[in-house]
Design an enzyme around this catalytic site. Structure first.
Site, short mmCIF file in Angstrom:
data_model
loop_
_atom_site.label_atom_id
_atom_site.label_comp_id
_atom_site.label_asym_id
_atom_site.label_seq_id
_atom_site.Cartn_x
_atom_site.Cartn_y
_atom_site.Cartn_z
CG ASN A 115 -0.25 -0.06 2.52
OD1 ASN A 115 0.52 0.83 2.86
ND2 ASN A 115 -0.50 -1.11 3.30
CE LYS A 134 9.15 -11.37 -14.08
NZ LYS A 134 10.01 -10.56 -14.98
CG ASP A 161 -7.33 -7.13 13.81
OD1 ASP A 161 -6.59 -6.22 14.25
OD2 ASP A 161 -8.52 -6.95 13.52
CB ILE A 162 -1.07 -6.42 14.62
CG1 ILE A 162 -0.44 -7.36 13.60
CG2 ILE A 162 -0.06 -6.03 15.70
CD1 ILE A 162 0.67 -6.72 12.77
CG LEU A 163 -5.48 -1.90 16.84
CD1 LEU A 163 -4.39 -1.18 17.62
CD2 LEU A 163 -6.24 -0.92 15.93
CE LYS A 187 -9.26 -3.21 13.51
NZ LYS A 187 -9.03 -4.61 13.11
CG ASP A 228 -7.08 -5.14 5.64
OD1 ASP A 228 -6.73 -5.01 6.82
OD2 ASP A 228 -7.60 -4.22 4.98
#
Length: 399
Positions: free
Chosen positions: A207, A287, A304-306, A340, A277
């Protein structure tokens, strides 16, 4: 902080100094002498500081309301860098013949001068006497360093490097402060940047996160007295001074590093990283070739680390997440807050012209179960400092 730039070749280093001061959490206003403008343009400092640069006492618009006096009152600290032999002489003898010297004479804020000149000029008895006068009035003199100079000579007279200037200013500020810094004695863990999820040895899913917000938070937390661990995704940013950095690439690696860091007694975790995600279920060893018109990738949810940090036992006293949204900011942020089970969510809009992901500025809307507040758009180091001041207040009230 008011940064006064004198007219020497070392003025180009003052551009880097602006960024370093911001990374340490300072709001920087630049004022320049006429000579400084021959070496570096005002537009450079305006772009870096995000504030119009002041260059003259004869600015009709600014001076209509005695702007130089207002600026002298605004400053909580004044740094003159580079301070040339001429500028040091004028300061020592109380002259007020341009904007910079007038500001220094009109302010009650602490002043630091950072000399930069030819080594013979620095060693001249007149310069040493002027420096002595300034020191006798409580002005801090930082440097100069020894080394090669633009004139081709070698000796004392080089401007201190910007990181060393910032460190010296921080040390002086701490030494003169009766109250401990806001995060003194706290252990803070910050995650920053993107994660890259490999498809094959060449390609990855990623991202647009630059990591700048997280790095600014780590720098500001250290400046506020915290012991800081920064878990950084793949970004090309310098490590903030005094911060312990752990580099990772994937979401799985970030999870492991974050859990290890918070497991060592963290008081505060700020999850500013833009963690992927989804990740490919199986990366190719070689490749992938263009053998067909389409390609299907099987993706699986990443950890989901948080949420895991927020729901583990024991947990940090305060767990803070970030929510980057393109629309319906409040609704998505509050949903994330409760889903969360974190203490606060700092939400920001992304995808515009000066995207918070890739830009130098940010604005946050911060939510917690019983309230919310906004942090106005500003350079990311300034936003970081304001957010951490809020978190320090909340941390003091946390059980």
């Amino acid at each position: 902080m008011l940064l006064c730039v004198g007219g020497g070749i070392a003025a180009y280093k003052s551009a880097d100094l602006v960024r370093r001061l911001q990374e340490a959490g300072a709001e920087v206003q630049v004022a320049m002498t006429d000579g400084a403008q021959h070496f570096v343009g005002a537009a450079t400092f305006q772009a870096l500081s995000g504030r119009p640069v002041r260059t003259t006492l004869w600015d009709a618009q600014a001076e209509a309301a005695m702007g130089h006096i207002e600026l002298a009152r605004w400053a909580t600290r004044v740094v003159v860098a580079p301070a040339t032999a001429d500028l040091i002489a004028r300061l020592a003898h109380g002259l007020a013949d341009d904007l910079v010297t007038t500001l220094c004479l009109a302010t009650v804020a602490p002043i630091a001068v950072v000399p930069a000149m030819n080594n013979r000029m620095w060693l001249h008895p007149a310069t040493q006497a002027n420096v002595g006068l300034l020191r006798g009035r409580g002005v801090a003199v930082l440097g100069p360093d020894d080394g090669s100079q633009a004139c081709g000579e070698f000796g004392p007279g080089r401007l201190m490097e910007p990181p060393a200037i910032v460190a010296a200013l921080a040390q002086a500020a701490t030494a003169g402060r009766d109250d401990p810094p806001l995060l003194s004695g706290r252990r803070v863990v910050v995650s920053a940047g993107p994660t890259y999820e490999d498809i094959d040895p060449v390609r990855y899913l990623g991202n647009r996160s630059s990591g700048k917000m997280g790095f600014a938070l780590a720098a500001a937390a250290h400046a506020m007295g915290a012991e800081v661990v920064l878990v950084a995704g793949p970004v090309q940013l310098p490590t903030p001074a005094g911060v312990t950095r752990v580099d990772v690439r994937s979401a799985a690696q970030m999870r492991a590093a974050v859990l290890e860091a918070v497991g060592e007694g963290a008081d505060l975790y700020v999850g500013a990283a833009a963690v992927a995600d989804y990740a490919p279920t199986q990366g190719a060893d070689h490749k992938l070739k263009k053998s067909s018109p389409t390609l299907t990738l099987e993706l699986a949810r990443t950890p989901d680390i948080l949420a895991e940090v927020a729901q583990r036992a024991p947990r940090p006293r305060l767990v803070v997440g970030f929510a980057a949204e393109t629309h319906d900011l409040a609704a998505y942020a509050r949903g994330k807050l409760y889903a969360k089970q974190v203490d606060l969510i700092a939400a920001n809009l992304v995808g515009g012209g000066d995207s918070a992901f890739e830009g130098e500025h940010n604005a946050l809307h911060v939510f917690w179960p019983e309230g919310e507040t906004e942090i106005a758009r500003a350079p990311k180091p300034v936003v970081a400092r304001r957010l951490l001041a809020l978190l320090a207040e909340r941390l003091g009230a946390a059980p």
